[in-house]
Design a protein around this motif. Structure first.
Motif, PDB file in Angstrom:
ATOM      1  N   TRP A 458       0.763  -1.396  -0.008  1.00 28.94           N
ATOM      2  CA  TRP A 458       0.051  -0.221  -0.011  1.00 28.94           C
ATOM      3  C   TRP A 458       0.897   1.185   0.144  1.00 28.94           C
ATOM      4  CZ3 TRP A 458       1.394   2.635   4.509  1.00 28.94           C
ATOM      5  CH2 TRP A 458       1.795   1.809   5.453  1.00 28.94           C
ATOM      6  N   ASP A 459       2.103   1.133   0.294  1.00 27.83           N
ATOM      7  CA  ASP A 459       2.769   2.215   0.393  1.00 27.83           C
ATOM      8  C   ASP A 459       3.095   2.909  -1.120  1.00 27.83           C
ATOM      9  OD1 ASP A 459       4.824   4.485   1.027  1.00 27.83           O
ATOM     10  OD2 ASP A 459       5.486   3.206   2.594  1.00 27.83           O
ATOM     11  N   PRO A 460       3.517   2.293  -1.809  1.00 32.59           N
ATOM     12  CA  PRO A 460       3.851   2.772  -3.124  1.00 32.59           C
ATOM     13  C   PRO A 460       2.205   3.126  -3.952  1.00 32.59           C
ATOM     14  CG  PRO A 460       4.202   0.417  -3.485  1.00 32.59           C
ATOM     15  CD  PRO A 460       4.346   0.908  -1.898  1.00 32.59           C
ATOM     16  N   ALA A 461       1.376   2.269  -3.410  1.00 28.51           N
ATOM     17  CA  ALA A 461       0.032   2.623  -4.076  1.00 28.51           C
ATOM     18  C   ALA A 461      -0.648   3.758  -3.536  1.00 28.51           C
ATOM     19  CB  ALA A 461      -1.015   1.292  -3.650  1.00 28.51           C
ATOM     20  N   LYS A 462      -0.368   4.278  -2.396  1.00 28.74           N
ATOM     21  CA  LYS A 462      -0.851   5.531  -1.796  1.00 28.74           C
ATOM     22  C   LYS A 462      -0.320   6.559  -2.507  1.00 28.74           C
ATOM     23  CE  LYS A 462      -1.816   5.963   2.805  1.00 28.74           C
ATOM     24  NZ  LYS A 462      -1.362   5.643   4.199  1.00 28.74           N
ATOM     25  N   TRP A 463       1.010   6.305  -2.573  1.00 33.18           N
ATOM     26  CA  TRP A 463       2.134   7.676  -3.299  1.00 33.18           C
ATOM     27  C   TRP A 463       1.500   7.786  -4.642  1.00 33.18           C
ATOM     28  CZ3 TRP A 463       6.886   6.747  -6.138  1.00 33.18           C
ATOM     29  CH2 TRP A 463       7.446   8.107  -6.584  1.00 33.18           C
ATOM     30  N   ALA A 474       1.512  16.181 -17.526  1.00 36.37           N
ATOM     31  CA  ALA A 474       0.735  14.843 -18.468  1.00 36.37           C
ATOM     32  C   ALA A 474       1.795  13.732 -18.687  1.00 36.37           C
ATOM     33  CB  ALA A 474       0.196  15.478 -19.568  1.00 36.37           C
ATOM     34  N   ASN A 475       2.933  13.740 -17.562  1.00 39.52           N
ATOM     35  CA  ASN A 475       3.766  12.717 -17.586  1.00 39.52           C
ATOM     36  C   ASN A 475       3.257  11.597 -17.173  1.00 39.52           C
ATOM     37  OD1 ASN A 475       6.003  14.290 -18.786  1.00 39.52           O
ATOM     38  ND2 ASN A 475       6.436  15.155 -16.585  1.00 39.52           N
ATOM     39  N   MET A 476       3.976  10.261 -17.691  1.00 37.19           N
ATOM     40  CA  MET A 476       3.595   8.994 -17.327  1.00 37.19           C
ATOM     41  C   MET A 476       3.649   8.701 -15.634  1.00 37.19           C
ATOM     42  SD  MET A 476       5.442   6.280 -19.815  1.00 37.19           S
ATOM     43  CE  MET A 476       7.092   7.120 -19.890  1.00 37.19           C
ATOM     44  N   LEU A 477       2.725   8.231 -15.002  1.00 36.16           N
ATOM     45  CA  LEU A 477       2.782   7.894 -13.624  1.00 36.16           C
ATOM     46  C   LEU A 477       2.158   6.449 -13.338  1.00 36.16           C
ATOM     47  CD1 LEU A 477       2.971   8.099 -10.925  1.00 36.16           C
ATOM     48  CD2 LEU A 477       0.915   9.412 -10.686  1.00 36.16           C
ATOM     49  N   LEU A 478       3.217   5.430 -13.134  1.00 33.37           N
ATOM     50  CA  LEU A 478       2.758   4.162 -13.413  1.00 33.37           C
ATOM     51  C   LEU A 478       2.915   3.329 -12.107  1.00 33.37           C
ATOM     52  CD1 LEU A 478       4.381   3.292 -16.839  1.00 33.37           C
ATOM     53  CD2 LEU A 478       2.085   4.119 -16.670  1.00 33.37           C
ATOM     54  N   LEU A 479       2.225   2.539 -11.770  1.00 31.60           N
ATOM     55  CA  LEU A 479       2.133   1.521 -10.575  1.00 31.60           C
ATOM     56  C   LEU A 479       2.000   0.119 -11.039  1.00 31.60           C
ATOM     57  CD1 LEU A 479       2.386   0.923  -7.438  1.00 31.60           C
ATOM     58  CD2 LEU A 479      -0.169   1.270  -7.768  1.00 31.60           C
TER      59      LEU A 479
ATOM     60  N   ILE B   2      -5.356   6.580 -23.043  1.00 32.04           N
ATOM     61  CA  ILE B   2      -5.780   5.578 -22.023  1.00 32.04           C
ATOM     62  C   ILE B   2      -5.977   6.271 -20.611  1.00 32.04           C
ATOM     63  CG2 ILE B   2      -5.473   3.215 -20.869  1.00 32.04           C
ATOM     64  CD1 ILE B   2      -2.813   3.782 -23.057  1.00 32.04           C
ATOM     65  N   GLU B   3      -7.034   6.222 -19.954  1.00 30.33           N
ATOM     66  CA  GLU B   3      -7.465   6.887 -18.917  1.00 30.33           C
ATOM     67  C   GLU B   3      -6.803   6.316 -17.706  1.00 30.33           C
ATOM     68  OE1 GLU B   3      -8.613   9.920 -17.972  1.00 30.33           O
ATOM     69  OE2 GLU B   3      -8.143  10.393 -19.871  1.00 30.33           O
ATOM     70  N   PRO B   4      -5.915   6.804 -16.776  1.00 25.66           N
ATOM     71  CA  PRO B   4      -5.445   6.181 -15.317  1.00 25.66           C
ATOM     72  C   PRO B   4      -6.766   5.966 -14.542  1.00 25.66           C
ATOM     73  CG  PRO B   4      -5.000   8.411 -15.383  1.00 25.66           C
ATOM     74  CD  PRO B   4      -5.564   8.261 -16.791  1.00 25.66           C
ATOM     75  N   PRO B   5      -6.452   4.630 -13.515  1.00 23.77           N
ATOM     76  CA  PRO B   5      -7.263   4.563 -12.538  1.00 23.77           C
ATOM     77  C   PRO B   5      -7.321   5.587 -11.609  1.00 23.77           C
ATOM     78  CG  PRO B   5      -5.692   2.881 -12.814  1.00 23.77           C
ATOM     79  CD  PRO B   5      -5.259   3.816 -13.650  1.00 23.77           C
ATOM     80  N   ARG B   6      -8.550   6.048 -10.968  1.00 22.79           N
ATOM     81  CA  ARG B   6      -8.426   7.035  -9.798  1.00 22.79           C
ATOM     82  C   ARG B   6      -9.028   6.456  -8.903  1.00 22.79           C
ATOM     83  NH1 ARG B   6      -6.359  11.888 -11.511  1.00 22.79           N
ATOM     84  NH2 ARG B   6      -6.468  12.221 -13.655  1.00 22.79           N
ATOM     85  N   PRO B   7      -8.320   6.075  -8.034  1.00 26.47           N
ATOM     86  CA  PRO B   7      -8.846   5.542  -6.649  1.00 26.47           C
ATOM     87  C   PRO B   7      -9.706   6.552  -5.893  1.00 26.47           C
ATOM     88  CG  PRO B   7      -6.476   5.745  -6.527  1.00 26.47           C
ATOM     89  CD  PRO B   7      -6.833   6.007  -7.868  1.00 26.47           C
ATOM     90  N   TYR B  25      -6.414   7.907   1.141  1.00 27.14           N
ATOM     91  CA  TYR B  25      -5.923   6.621   0.747  1.00 27.14           C
ATOM     92  C   TYR B  25      -5.790   5.721   1.896  1.00 27.14           C
ATOM     93  CZ  TYR B  25      -6.308   9.581  -3.614  1.00 27.14           C
ATOM     94  OH  TYR B  25      -6.649  10.513  -4.588  1.00 27.14           O
ATOM     95  N   ALA B  26      -5.956   5.755   2.925  1.00 22.43           N
ATOM     96  CA  ALA B  26      -5.758   5.119   4.034  1.00 22.43           C
ATOM     97  C   ALA B  26      -6.487   3.555   3.802  1.00 22.43           C
ATOM     98  CB  ALA B  26      -6.010   5.787   5.393  1.00 22.43           C
ATOM     99  N   TRP B  27      -7.593   3.798   3.199  1.00 24.78           N
ATOM    100  CA  TRP B  27      -8.379   2.688   3.028  1.00 24.78           C
ATOM    101  C   TRP B  27      -7.831   1.503   1.853  1.00 24.78           C
ATOM    102  CZ3 TRP B  27      -9.576   0.765  -1.666  1.00 24.78           C
ATOM    103  CH2 TRP B  27      -9.552   1.954  -2.987  1.00 24.78           C
TER     104      TRP B  27
END
Lengths: 521, 154
Positions: A458-463, A474-479, B2-7, B25-27
């Protein structure tokens, strides 16, 4: 007939009777906290609990001395250590306390002949070496005194030799002497900047020291060094079947000036033909935590970047041990932000010396090195075009408030304890997740592992989630989350290369190098 | 495009020492939240889609990286008592084999084939591996989740 134990931690040793096994296990927070003794053939549910560590800041591990005479139980935190010992051949013997834990005191012991060797930072910031008879370990005398410019990094005791690993001016040294310290000499290394890692060395009565030697241009080489004669025997060198010519590459060492005046070393490698006019792409990496030094060793993978005209550089920032214990202390707890400003200073130095320019500049770091990435990109998004953050630690506050994470309580002495108001304020002053602002960020790829217990998924995901909501570019942001792996990514060697290929493709695309033809071998 | 996910941002704050720290985003920290895995999978799909134009480059890089590995290889043996212990890898196989021979050149005995241990697991990593002092027994740890938690086998 298999004996089986679930949830074992990292330590496993045989008693010298060949019938007794010792092993450590984790608590609910993945902290190695108990030591068990198991007799083969018996129900492992009946294994004897020998030790339980109640202090949640302390991890335990067990190993046998090279002499095979003693088992050493080591209790360690980022604040101190405590060793217990017992004869390895006596299953019924109790563990005896060596020195009780004291705040800020770290020590390790080795066994040699009639003596214990004690490497300690008591009254010696860079550690010193003491010797004491096994019959009375309190009778100590000094074998190697403290030196302000040399870090004592480790000690290996052999029957006839004492091997000491040191760091001076950012470089590793191996010092060899007789057990009493006499006849001191140093292993000579063939290049000015290199990396050395001891390999195995399990036998006590041997004259051979084995280590892996490499540099940014020399592939990993296994050396058998004769401790008596000083003969350097190359046993094997990493073979690169598709071809590699080291003479096409050059390694260099630079220095950057940190804002407080500290001189931060940089190691770099490039092809000799790569121009130094600001047009070359560059990948700069760093770590800077736990006193881990980022030594300049060989990476066959990086050749794919170097062949496409990259400069590959390592910033030896504070938080590592490169320049001694103080280098580590100045990059942790209330001085953590030195790591970030050191890294930025290194980046600016590379730009100033025209190794690269911001539009061609990528940075990469993993775990605590991902903390570094996320912190510097908040502070200086203008310096970089692309960021690769592998399993990044970005939620310093949220992670340190979760006592169920394995690296929480023990890490209070590394990052700070958020329950202490002053330490909390300092952590909050840099915690990267809390400092994401509405600004343009470089291209970013973050990776995570769903089963990671060091840096949770969840750390990279929240970031990434918050970056996406706030950033203005509009740069790439990938997880990319590996749904079946942990902190170190995929386990299979080919699957791991697929991950690296993806990461390099991201870097090449972000830096506009996707079409660059690699130079021939 | 392509649209990114938006949690989803779900209001949440951490209150400590007088500070109110938003953490919308703590969830994502709740492993059993039904939206979690779909979100991570959507990010993986988005990353793959954005990088789809580099698929040939990725393949080429993979070929380069793999071409630098000597797939069939042998570690420098370590002598322990009368035996030489070593690991080796075979072409096309992901994991090593742990082997020994009587010094100096006895026949090889394969003690562990990690490729076999990995069957049925998407992750497999050997932990500590210790030979008994009389060289008759092998104790080792095995991690099949990536969590660095080992099962001990003797």
């Amino acid at each position: 007939m298999p004996d089986r134990v679930a949830l074992m931690a990292w330590s496993l040793e045989w008693g010298e009777d060949g019938r007794t096994l010792y092993y450590t296990v984790f608590d609910h927070a993945h902290r190695p906290y108990r030591l068990y003794q198991h007799s083969l053939g018996e129900d492992t549910a009946n294994a004897a609990l020998l030790y339980e560590e109640p202090d949640e800041r302390y991890f335990i591990d067990l190993h046998k001395t090279r002499s095979r005479a003693y088992l050493l139980l080591r209790l360690h935190s980022h604040d101190g250590t405590e060793v217990h010992y017992k004869p390895a051949g006596e299953p019924a013997a109790p563990f005896m306390l060596f020195d009780a834990r004291r705040s800020k005191i770290e020590y390790k012991i080795e066994h040699q002949g009639e003596n214990f060797l004690i490497m300690t930072n008591a009254e010696a910031e860079n550690f010193r070496l003491l010797v004491a008879p096994t019959s009375d370990p309190t009778q100590r005398r000094e074998l190697i005194a403290h030196r302000p410019d040399v870090l004592l990094d480790g000690v290996n005791a052999f029957a006839d030799h004492l091997v000491v690993y040191e760091r001076r001016a950012g470089l590793q040294q191996i010092r060899i002497s007789a057990p009493d310290g006499s006849g001191e000499r140093y292993v000579p290394f063939p290049e000015p900047v290199y990396s050395v890692t001891p390999e195995g060395n399990e036998e006590y009565a041997t004259h051979t020291l084995r280590f892996a030697y490499s540099s940014l241009v020399t592939p990993r080489s296994i050396i058998d060094y004769d401790l008596a004669t000083g003969t350097w025997l190359l046993r094997k060198q990493e073979d690169i079947p598709s071809g590699y010519d080291p003479s096409l590459y050059v390694a260099e060492r630079l220095e950057a000036s940190a804002p407080d005046g500290a001189r931060v070393p940089i190691s770099l490698v490039r092809r000799r033909t790569t121009p130094c006019d600001g047009t070359a792409p560059c990948l700069l990496t760093g770590y800077g935590a736990y006193g881990n030094s980022y030594d300049p060793g060989f990476s066959a993978n990086v050749l794919s970047l170097l062949e496409r005209g990259f400069v590959f550089a390592i910033a030896h920032i504070r938080g590592g041990h490169e320049l001694g214990r103080a280098w580590y202390e100045q990059g942790r707890l209330g001085q953590k932000q030195n790591s970030f400003s050191d890294f930025i200073a290194c980046a600016e130095q590379l730009i100033a010396q025209r190794y690269t320019s911001p539009a061609r500049f990528a940075i990469a770091g993993a775990s605590a090195g991902g903390l570094l990435m996320s912190a510097v990109v908040n502070a200086r998004p203008d310096l970089f075009q692309a960021v690769l953050a592998r399993v990044p630690f970005t939620n310093v506050i949220a992670a340190m408030l979760d006592p169920n994470l394995p690296l929480t309580i023990i890490e209070y002495d590394q990052w700070g304890n958020p329950h202490d108001p002053e330490q909390f304020r300092y952590m909050l002053s840099y915690s990267p997740y809390e400092h994401i602002v509405a600004q343009a960020y470089p291209h970013i790829l973050a990776t995570g592992g769903l089963n990671d217990l060091q840096v949770p998924y969840w750390d990279p995901a929240k970031w990434v989630a918050r970056l996406r909501a706030r950033k203005t570019d509009a740069n790439m942001l990938l997880l990319r989350t590996n749904m079946t792996a942990g902190h170190s990514g995929a386990s299979g060697r080919f699957t791991r290369l697929e991950e690296t290929a993806f990461e390099y493709a991201f870097l090449l695309k972000a830096l506009g190098c996707a079409e660059v033809e690699p130079a021939g071998v | 495009m392509i649209e990114p996910p938006r949690p989803e941002a779900r209001p949440h704050t951490i209150a400590l020492h007088g500070a109110e720290i938003p953490d919308e985003y703590a969830w994502l920290q709740q492993r059993d939240d039904p939206a979690l895995i779909p979100y991570l999978e959507a990010e993986n799909a988005y990353a793959a889609a954005v990088m789809a134009d580099t698929s040939a480059l990725q393949q080429r890089l993979y070929t380069e990286l793999r071409g630098r590995i000597k797939e069939q290889d042998l570690s420098v043996p370590v002598q322990r008592g009368p035996f030489l212990y070593y690991t080796r890898t075979e072409a096309g196989r992901q994991y090593p084999l742990v082997c020994r021979q009587l010094a100096p050149d006895g026949p090889e005995a394969i003690l562990l084939d990690v490729n076999q241990l990995a069957e049925g697991h998407s992750f497999c990593s050997l932990g500590p591996l210790k030979i008994s002092p009389d060289h008759t027994l092998l104790a080792y740890g095995l991690d099949t989740t990536g969590g660095m938690i080992f099962d001990l086998f003797v």
